[in-house]
Enzyme design. Structure first.
Site, mmCIF file in Angstrom:
data_model
loop_
_atom_site.group_PDB
_atom_site.id
_atom_site.type_symbol
_atom_site.label_atom_id
_atom_site.label_comp_id
_atom_site.label_asym_id
_atom_site.label_seq_id
_atom_site.Cartn_x
_atom_site.Cartn_y
_atom_site.Cartn_z
ATOM 1 N N TYR A 1 41.317 80.110 12.676
ATOM 2 C CA TYR A 1 40.869 80.580 13.982
ATOM 3 C C TYR A 1 41.232 79.612 15.107
ATOM 4 O O TYR A 1 41.607 80.023 16.201
ATOM 5 C CB TYR A 1 39.349 80.800 13.943
ATOM 6 C CG TYR A 1 38.771 81.370 15.199
ATOM 7 C CD1 TYR A 1 38.915 82.722 15.497
ATOM 8 C CD2 TYR A 1 38.079 80.561 16.099
ATOM 9 C CE1 TYR A 1 38.381 83.260 16.662
ATOM 10 C CE2 TYR A 1 37.541 81.083 17.266
ATOM 11 C CZ TYR A 1 37.695 82.431 17.542
ATOM 12 O OH TYR A 1 37.178 82.955 18.690
ATOM 13 N N ARG B 1 31.789 84.311 10.222
ATOM 14 C CA ARG B 1 31.830 84.678 11.633
ATOM 15 C C ARG B 1 30.492 84.490 12.333
ATOM 16 O O ARG B 1 30.377 84.699 13.524
ATOM 17 C CB ARG B 1 32.313 86.128 11.802
ATOM 18 C CG ARG B 1 33.767 86.305 11.484
ATOM 19 C CD ARG B 1 34.622 85.532 12.490
ATOM 20 N NE ARG B 1 36.030 85.744 12.280
ATOM 21 C CZ ARG B 1 36.873 84.825 11.857
ATOM 22 N NH1 ARG B 1 36.450 83.619 11.554
ATOM 23 N NH2 ARG B 1 38.149 85.087 11.712
ATOM 24 N N TYR C 1 35.394 82.627 5.416
ATOM 25 C CA TYR C 1 35.423 84.004 5.905
ATOM 26 C C TYR C 1 36.341 84.895 5.053
ATOM 27 O O TYR C 1 36.058 86.072 4.855
ATOM 28 C CB TYR C 1 35.858 84.024 7.370
ATOM 29 C CG TYR C 1 35.835 85.385 7.994
ATOM 30 C CD1 TYR C 1 34.638 86.081 8.137
ATOM 31 C CD2 TYR C 1 37.002 85.990 8.443
ATOM 32 C CE1 TYR C 1 34.605 87.344 8.710
ATOM 33 C CE2 TYR C 1 36.976 87.251 9.024
ATOM 34 C CZ TYR C 1 35.783 87.924 9.156
ATOM 35 O OH TYR C 1 35.756 89.172 9.720
#
Length: 171
Positions: A130, A49, A14
């Protein structure tokens, strides 16, 4: 290290998307191929994502479809790579998923980059991803951290490799 590599695997995450570094990474790939290296891309199925996001960005940057491989395909031959260049990926390359049964991501399939000869991780910082799990790959003896904005660092890599190539690429 990268200039002398015969086999290079690029693992985008990402962070590559956020930095908009896909075109520069494509240029780097072209330069490495010009030097005679085999260059492949290994994409985790949920990198980014949304599934497929990194595949779309690589296609947009002109990376040939034949150079892009799924996680399982690259894991099967990861030990053959001289250098794995990780760009903005964290959880999807976290060895804790395989090596630490108490990790919050234990059992999650990951690109097993730490099994390559050398790993270079481009990331803004040493922060967790994340999932909030520390990444042991950052501290392994065969890993080098290249901290900063992925686009800036990719530009620096292109500038270091380009003088040793025949092709002329623009960034």
């Amino acid at each position: 290290m990268l200039r002398d590599a015969d086999r290079v695997l690029i693992v985008p995450g990402y962070g590559m998307a956020v930095a908009n570094a896909q075109h520069t990474i494509s240029t780097l790939s072209t330069l490495l191929k010009d030097k005679g290296a085999t260059v492949k891309y290994g994409v985790h199925p949920v990198a980014g994502r949304m599934p497929g996001q990194l595949n779309v960005l690589l296609a947009e940057a002109g990376v040939p479809y034949d150079d892009v491989f799924e996680m399982d395909e690259v894991n099967a031959e990861i030990e053959k790579y001289d250098v794995v260049l990780v760009i903005g990926a964290n959880d999807t390359v976290n060895s804790g998923a395989v090596e630490d049964p108490d990790s919050v991501i234990a059992g999650m399939p990951v690109v097993e980059v730490w099994k390559a000869k050398h790993v270079v991780i481009m990331k803004r910082s040493m922060a967790t991803g994340y999932a909030g799990a520390d990444n042991p790959v950052f501290y392994k003896a065969n890993t080098s951290m290249l901290l900063g904005d992925a686009k800036v660092k990719a530009d620096e890599l292109v500038a270091a490799v380009a003088p040793h190539c025949r092709v002329v690429c623009t960034i």
